[in-house]
Write an enzyme that holds these catalytic residues in place. Structure first.
Site, PDB file in Angstrom:
ATOM      1  CG  ASP A  87      -2.001   0.882   1.274  1.00  0.00           C
ATOM      2  OD1 ASP A  87      -2.519   1.376   0.081  1.00  0.00           O
ATOM      3  OD2 ASP A  87      -2.374   0.962   2.244  1.00  0.00           O
ATOM      4  CE  LYS A 137      -6.165   0.868   3.777  1.00  0.00           C
ATOM      5  NZ  LYS A 137      -7.330   1.375   2.771  1.00  0.00           N
TER       6      LYS A 137
END
Lengths: 502, 502
Positions: free
Chosen positions: A265, A297
Site C-alpha cells: 500500500d 491503515k
C-alpha cells in the site's frame, strides 16, 4: 511467408480475474511451430482486435485438437461469440515494460512513460506478475511529479463525469482501516440538504467487511448508470451510487486488486488512486479523512501529515481543491460492522434516535461542517452550527429519504438468520481493540456477501466491563459461518485488551 | 467448532507451471461458508500434508458439485491419487511476506528473514505475483551480506552432492548472453584429462537456443541420477550431466522462471543463483566467465568488474574459491547456434578438425588453463602449454569419449530436415552482430526443442562480404519453422551491421 496459425476459440468457463489466460494442448502443432512454451506471452488476434494472454498448457482430455481455450476475461476482451478462428503469435514487445524496469532500477519516470504503463495495464496487456512488479517498484519511490502523472494517467484510462462548469461538486473520502466508519451517507445527506452538489460514487468492500456501496445497497439501489447518476443529482443535489458501474479510473481497480493480494500500500499509489476517482467523477472539492491509530491503515501522526501534504500538492496540480482531516482511528466507529449493521447506525443517526452512536454522529458532523466551510458557507464555527441544525431538525433524514427515493426507494434492512452474544473474558476496563481482527471477524460471519451478516459492538474504549458482560453480538446467515466466526474470536483472546485503567 | 469443509479432489489437466492453482465452482457452498473470494489464498489439507494455492472460480460445466479441481503442480504437491476428500480453509498468514514488505520499503533483511522467504518459496507457498514482488524489491537493493544469506538459503532449499573431502572439485560457469559459447564440454575434457575432478552439472536453455545440457544431450545421455553422477566421476574424473534431475538449489529454479518472465536480472540475485548451484554440487573452485559486449548480458567493463567483486566476496564467505574472467562478448562464439550445431563445433575442436572454430578453441583453452592454474598445476604460462598440449595431442578427445561412454555412449548428431542459406543484404565489412536477435532466430527455427534446429554462421566480425554472399544457414525440422525464421531475418535487416571498415 507462412500463413498465420489459427485455432478455433472455445470458452473454458474459468475465471482468471483480470489476467487473460489461454489454454493450449501440450501436443498443439502451433505451439511447436511457433516455439511457444510455458513462459510465452501470446497474442491472439481476430480481425482488427488483438489481446495479449498468458499460456497454460492442458492435457488432451481438456481441449479437443485444433482448439484454443479462453478464460472469461480473455474471451470478453477479444469479444468472442464462439467458433471463431483466432490467430496465435508471439506477443509483441511491450515497450512500457522498459519503463517499469527503469523504475525497478530506481530511476524517475517521465509523464509519457507513466502514461504508457497505465494504458497498457488498462488494456489488460500486463500479466498479474508484471503489475505486481510495477507496484512493488513504485512503493515509496514515486516523487510528487510521478504521482501527479500517475493520477492523470489513471483518470485518462476511463470515463469522466461531466457537470455544468458553474457548479461546485463536493466529494469526501476516507482512506479506511477503521471498521464501521460509515459517515458518507450522513455527510452527503447533510451537505446536500444545505444545497451542496455531491455526486458521490463509492466502492464496494475489497478487503473490509463493507464498503459504502455495500452499506447503501442495504438501503436502496446503488447500481446506477451514468445517466441515472446525473439525473439523480439534478433532482436532489446528490447521489449515493456504486462507482464500479460507471468505469471511473479502471486502471486503478486493476492495481488495487494486486495491491490487496500482495498487501502492499504505497502512499503515492494510494493518493493517485483516491484522487483519480474524484477527478474522473468530476469533483471540484474533496475532503479526505485520514484516521490514525495503532491498528488503522495509518499508524502515526507524521505519516498522516506526509500523506496529507501529498494529497494537497497532487490535488492542486490537477485543479482539485483538497482538504485532509487527520482523525482518531483507535477503535471502530459506531456499533455495527457489516452492511446491514452499519446501515442501522446510519439511520439511527439520521433519525436522531436516542441510542444512535454518538461517535459516528460527531464524526459525520465534523466532516459535514468542513465540507460546508470548503464550499464557502461561512467560518467553521458557523458551518458547525449549520450542520448540527440540519441533522437535529430532521432535514438530513428527509434529504436522505429523497436521495433513496430518486435511486429507487428506501428498502427494509434485512435481519440475519443467526446471532450469538460474545462476552468479556474477564472484568476490567476496555483499553484497546484490534481494528483488523474486528474486520476479519465480521467477514468470517459472512459480510459483505451476506448483507445481514456482521457484528454489533456493546462497548467502547474506556468502558468498565464485568466478566461475561456482552462485548459484541455476531450476526450470520448460516450456522456454519456463525460458528466459524465465534471460534475465531475464541482463539484470539487479545482481540480486546481489557485491563486496569492506566 | 464446525466440521472442516471437505471436497473431493479432481485433477484438471491444466499446467499452471510452479504456482499451485485450485478450481472451485462459483456456487460452491464451501466458498460461501468460508468467505472465499477471487483474491483468497487457500489452504488444502489431506491428513498431515497441506498446500497453499490460488483460487480460480469456474462455471458448473467445468466441475461437478462437491468437487475441487487441482492444477498439475497443486495435485503433485499434495501427492493426490484421485477421489480423496480434501479440506479447504483460508491459508495461514505467510510470515515471511512481512520480510518481503520490509525489503519493498528498502530495509535490510536478516539471514533468518531471507531463509524464511526462500523456504516458503521452495515449498510453493508463494504465488507467482508474490515471487515477482520479492524479486523486484531485491533488484540492486541487496547488500553483500544479503547476497551471502540468499546463496546459503538457496543451497539449503535442495539436495547437495557430497565428495571425499581431500579432493578438489573444479567447476566453471558462463553468465551467458553470447550464442554458441559452448566451451564447457571442451574445458571439462581438457581439465579432467589432466586429472582434475569436474562433476559438471549444467542447465537446459531457459531463454537461449541451447543450454550446455541441451547440447550435451545431442552427444550422450545427460539425465543422470545422483548415484550415476558420482559413479561417472569416480570412473572418469568428470561428468557432463543435466543438473535438473538432482534437485540442486530448486528455489533458484523457481526464481529464475519469474525473472525471465519479467525480464529482470538483478546482479545480487544472479550471483546467488550461480554460486548456490556450484556449492550444492559440492564444488571447491569455480571459474566464472563474464562476457561483455553491446548486446551481451553485461554491457560494460565497470558493470563486469562490480559483478566479479561480488562473486569473489560471496564465494569467499561460503568457502568456495572463485575466479572471474571478463571476456569479449561482441559476437557469437563458434559457428553453430542450437544443440546439434553447437555439438558439431565442440567435436570439431576436440577432434582438431582443420575447419574447427578457432575462437571457440581459444576461449576453451583460456578457461582450461585458468582452471589448471587454480588447481595448482603451475603458473598460467605453464598451464596454457599443458591445456594446449592435451587438446592438440588428442587426449582431450579421448577423455571426452570416455565421459560419454560412462554416461551411456556417444550418439550420432542428428541432421535437420530442412535448411536454407541467407545472404548478405549488401557488400562491405561485417562490423557487428546482434547476439539477442541471433538467439531469437535460432529459437524461431525450433531450437532447443528440435535439437537439430538452429543456425550456422559463415562470417565473423571484420570479414569482407560480397552482396548475397552466405551469412548463415538456417536449420529446422519443419518447413513452417524454417519459413518463420527466414521471415524474421528478412524483417530485421540490422541483424548484422555491414559497412565500411572504420
Amino acid at each position: 511467408m507462412t500463413e498465420p496459425h489459427a485455432l478455433i476459440a472455445v470458452e473454458m468457463g474459468i475465471d482468471t480475474h483480470q489476467e487473460p489466460v489461454v489454454f493450449l494442448r501440450a501436443d498443439c502443432e502451433v505451439c511447436r511451430a511457433e516455439g511457444f512454451n510455458a513462459n510465452t506471452r501470446l497474442q491472439l488476434s481476430l480481425g482488427e482486435r488483438a489481446i495479449i494472454a498468458t499460456l497454460n498448457v492442458v492435457t488432451e482430455a481438456v481441449l479437443p485438437p485444433g482448439r484454443v481455450g479462453f478464460s472469461h476475461i480473455a474471451w470478453q476482451r477479444l469479444e468472442l461469440k464462439g467458433g471463431e478462428a483466432v490467430t496465435l503469435s508471439h506477443a509483441p514487445v511491450l515497450h512500457s515494460m522498459s519503463a517499469v524496469r527503469k523504475k525497478i532500477y530506481g530511476n524517475r519516470l517521465s509523464d509519457t512513460e507513466i502514461g504508457d504503463i497505465i494504458t497498457d495495464i488498462s488494456l489488460h496487456r500486463y500479466s498479474d506478475m508484471q503489475i505486481a512488479s510495477f507496484l512493488t517498484a513504485c512503493v515509496e519511490r514515486l516523487d510528487t511529479a510521478e504521482v501527479i502523472a500517475l493520477t492523470r494517467a489513471m483518470v485518462a484510462s476511463g470515463k469522466r463525469l461531466h457537470w455544468p462548469d458553474r457548479l461546485q461538486r463536493m466529494d469526501k473520502h476516507c482512506i479506511g482501516g477503521v471498521p464501521g466508519n460509515r459517515t458518507t451517507p450522513i455527510v452527503v445527506a447533510i451537505a446536500s440538504a444545505a444545497g451542496l452538489i455531491m455526486p458521490k460514487t463509492s466502492s464496494r468492500a475489497i478487503t473490509s467487511p463493507s464498503g459504502t456501496a455495500d452499506t447503501m445497497e442495504v438501503l436502496t439501489r446503488v447500481h446506477l448508470e451514468l445517466e441515472e447518476i446525473q439525473a439523480t443529482v439534478r433532482q436532489v443535489n446528490a447521489c449515493l451510487a456504486w462507482g464500479g458501474a460507471v468505469n471511473l479510473s479502471p486502471a486503478d481497480d486493476m492495481l488495487i486488486r494486486i495491491e490487496h493480494v500482495l498487501d502492499i500500500d504505497g502512499t503515492g499509489q494510494m493518493v493517485a488512486s483516491v484522487l483519480s476517482k474524484k477527478i474522473a467523477a468530476g469533483s471540484t472539492h474533496a475532503l479526505i479523512d485520514i484516521p490514525v491509530g495503532p491498528t488503522a491503515k495509518v499508524r502515526s501522526q507524521p505519516q498522516a501529515e506526509q500523506m496529507a501534504r501529498l494529497f494537497d500538492t497532487v490535488g492542486q496540480a490537477l485543479a482539485l481543491k483538497v482538504r485532509c482531516l487527520i482523525t482518531r482511528g483507535d477503535q471502530a466507529v459506531g456499533f455495527g460492522v457489516g452492511p446491514a449493521q452499519e446501515a442501522r447506525d446510519v439511520l439511527a443517526v439520521l433519525q436522531n434516535q436516542a441510542d444512535a452512536p454518538a461517535d459516528l454522529r460527531e464524526r459525520a458532523l465534523f466532516l459535514a461542517s468542513h465540507l460546508l466551510n470548503m464550499a464557502g458557507r461561512g467560518s467553521l464555527a458557523q458551518t458547525e452550527v449549520q450542520a448540527r441544525d440540519i441533522l437535529l431538525s430532521g432535514q438530513a433524514w428527509q434529504q436522505f429519504h429523497r436521495i433513496c427515493d430518486a435511486q429507487g426507494g428506501l428498502k427494509e434492512i434485512p435481519d440475519a438468520a443467526f446471532q450469538r452474544e460474545l462476552g468479556a473474558a474477564h472484568s476490567g476496563t476496555l483499553l484497546a481493540m484490534d481494528n483488523r481482527r474486528l474486520a476479519r471477524l465480521a467477514k468470517l460471519a459472512g459480510a459483505p456477501s451476506s448483507p445481514a451478516a456482521g457484528l454489533r459492538l456493546h462497548a467502547k474504549l474506556g468502558q468498565a466491563l464485568a466478566r461475561g458482560q456482552p462485548l459484541l453480538t455476531l450476526y450470520a446467515d448460516s450456522r456454519g459461518e456463525l460458528d466459524y466466526a465465534a471460534a475465531y474470536y475464541a482463539r484470539n483472546q487479545d482481540f480486546f485488551m481489557i485491563g486496569e485503567t492506566p
